[in-house]
Motif scaffolding. Structure first.
Motif, PDB file in Angstrom:
ATOM      1  N   MET A   1     -26.314  30.708  43.512  1.00  0.00           N
ATOM      2  CA  MET A   1     -27.379  30.221  44.691  1.00  0.00           C
ATOM      3  C   MET A   1     -28.099  29.040  44.298  1.00  0.00           C
ATOM      4  O   MET A   1     -28.453  28.963  43.128  1.00  0.00           O
ATOM      5  N   LYS A   2     -28.327  28.322  45.289  1.00  0.00           N
ATOM      6  CA  LYS A   2     -28.986  26.924  45.299  1.00  0.00           C
ATOM      7  C   LYS A   2     -30.503  26.958  45.073  1.00  0.00           C
ATOM      8  O   LYS A   2     -31.166  26.363  44.405  1.00  0.00           O
ATOM      9  N   TYR A   3     -31.091  27.939  45.855  1.00  0.00           N
ATOM     10  CA  TYR A   3     -32.771  28.019  45.932  1.00  0.00           C
ATOM     11  C   TYR A   3     -33.132  29.225  45.320  1.00  0.00           C
ATOM     12  O   TYR A   3     -34.246  29.179  44.622  1.00  0.00           O
ATOM     13  N   PHE A   4     -32.467  30.165  45.329  1.00  0.00           N
ATOM     14  CA  PHE A   4     -32.895  31.634  44.800  1.00  0.00           C
ATOM     15  C   PHE A   4     -31.987  31.788  43.521  1.00  0.00           C
ATOM     16  O   PHE A   4     -31.072  31.660  43.272  1.00  0.00           O
ATOM     17  N   CYS A   5     -32.812  32.856  42.859  1.00  0.00           N
ATOM     18  CA  CYS A   5     -32.282  33.142  41.484  1.00  0.00           C
ATOM     19  C   CYS A   5     -32.508  34.907  41.463  1.00  0.00           C
ATOM     20  O   CYS A   5     -33.537  35.297  42.050  1.00  0.00           O
ATOM     21  N   LYS A   6     -31.742  35.436  40.490  1.00  0.00           N
ATOM     22  CA  LYS A   6     -32.154  36.706  40.102  1.00  0.00           C
ATOM     23  C   LYS A   6     -33.077  36.639  39.014  1.00  0.00           C
ATOM     24  O   LYS A   6     -32.981  35.779  38.301  1.00  0.00           O
ATOM     25  N   GLU A   7     -33.367  37.933  38.554  1.00  0.00           N
ATOM     26  CA  GLU A   7     -34.212  38.061  37.403  1.00  0.00           C
ATOM     27  C   GLU A   7     -33.662  37.714  36.035  1.00  0.00           C
ATOM     28  O   GLU A   7     -34.561  36.863  35.441  1.00  0.00           O
ATOM     29  N   GLU A   8     -32.490  37.983  36.067  1.00  0.00           N
ATOM     30  CA  GLU A   8     -31.867  37.736  34.770  1.00  0.00           C
ATOM     31  C   GLU A   8     -31.824  35.960  34.616  1.00  0.00           C
ATOM     32  O   GLU A   8     -31.507  35.416  33.635  1.00  0.00           O
ATOM     33  N   ASP A   9     -31.749  35.336  35.617  1.00  0.00           N
ATOM     34  CA  ASP A   9     -31.880  33.602  35.579  1.00  0.00           C
ATOM     35  C   ASP A   9     -33.117  33.041  35.693  1.00  0.00           C
ATOM     36  O   ASP A   9     -33.087  31.770  35.553  1.00  0.00           O
ATOM     37  N   ARG A  10     -34.292  34.140  35.603  1.00  0.00           N
ATOM     38  CA  ARG A  10     -35.525  33.270  35.803  1.00  0.00           C
ATOM     39  C   ARG A  10     -35.865  32.742  34.484  1.00  0.00           C
ATOM     40  O   ARG A  10     -35.394  33.166  33.496  1.00  0.00           O
ATOM     41  N   ASN A  11     -36.749  31.606  34.451  1.00  0.00           N
ATOM     42  CA  ASN A  11     -37.100  30.630  33.543  1.00  0.00           C
ATOM     43  C   ASN A  11     -38.620  30.499  33.810  1.00  0.00           C
ATOM     44  O   ASN A  11     -38.905  29.829  34.426  1.00  0.00           O
ATOM     45  N   GLY A  12     -39.328  31.461  33.114  1.00  0.00           N
ATOM     46  CA  GLY A  12     -40.879  31.290  33.238  1.00  0.00           C
ATOM     47  C   GLY A  12     -41.263  32.141  34.397  1.00  0.00           C
ATOM     48  O   GLY A  12     -40.735  33.165  34.643  1.00  0.00           O
ATOM     49  N   THR A  13     -42.704  31.904  34.778  1.00  0.00           N
ATOM     50  CA  THR A  13     -43.209  32.884  35.544  1.00  0.00           C
ATOM     51  C   THR A  13     -43.650  32.119  37.031  1.00  0.00           C
ATOM     52  O   THR A  13     -44.058  32.898  37.729  1.00  0.00           O
ATOM     53  N   ASP A  14     -43.356  31.056  36.937  1.00  0.00           N
ATOM     54  CA  ASP A  14     -43.602  30.227  38.264  1.00  0.00           C
ATOM     55  C   ASP A  14     -42.961  30.641  39.494  1.00  0.00           C
ATOM     56  O   ASP A  14     -42.256  29.570  39.884  1.00  0.00           O
ATOM     57  N   TYR A  15     -42.684  31.823  40.029  1.00  0.00           N
ATOM     58  CA  TYR A  15     -41.671  32.023  40.915  1.00  0.00           C
ATOM     59  C   TYR A  15     -42.475  32.955  41.966  1.00  0.00           C
ATOM     60  O   TYR A  15     -43.442  33.649  41.879  1.00  0.00           O
ATOM     61  N   HIS A  16     -42.051  32.864  43.410  1.00  0.00           N
ATOM     62  CA  HIS A  16     -42.290  33.640  44.274  1.00  0.00           C
ATOM     63  C   HIS A  16     -41.020  34.920  44.366  1.00  0.00           C
ATOM     64  O   HIS A  16     -39.948  34.318  44.366  1.00  0.00           O
TER      65      HIS A  16
END
Length: 110
Positions: A1-16
């Protein structure tokens, strides 16, 4: 995905986080959620769209998105086009799946 990601691809906590169903203030970064970085959320106009379409939108907490509100958001995004429309279309399959079993989803702010 270009704009969204899943939890396992998260880097840090600055996400909605787009979390299935109504948020009960128990879980963050659920495995069924999709996430969008805060800077992208703001830069593509998704923050402004949420402020316009979601009653009682709260950038820092949980906000409820019903199917009717989601359809309104999609309509507005299509009018604006560009990255905003692309991002919502990317999230559309996830939202449709959510509405098969839930009355709403929650957008959890930073």
């Amino acid at each position: 995905m270009k704009y969204f990601c899943k939890e396992e691809d998260r880097n840090g906590t600055d996400y909605h986080e787009f979390q299935k169903g109504k948020w009960y203030k128990q879980t963050f970064f659920d495995s069924h959620s999709i996430l969008i970085r805060d800077d992208v959320f703001t830069d593509i106009g998704l923050k402004a769209l949420c402020e316009k379409c979601i009653p009682e939108y709260d950038y820092y907490s949980g906000s409820v998105v019903t199917e009717a509100v989601w359809k309104k958001m999609l309509k507005e995004a299509k009018k604006q086009g560009g990255a905003l429309e692309e991002a919502l279309m990317e999230a559309e399959a996830w939202a449709k799946d959510n509405f098969l079993t839930e009355e709403s989803f929650s957008i959890l702010g930073i």
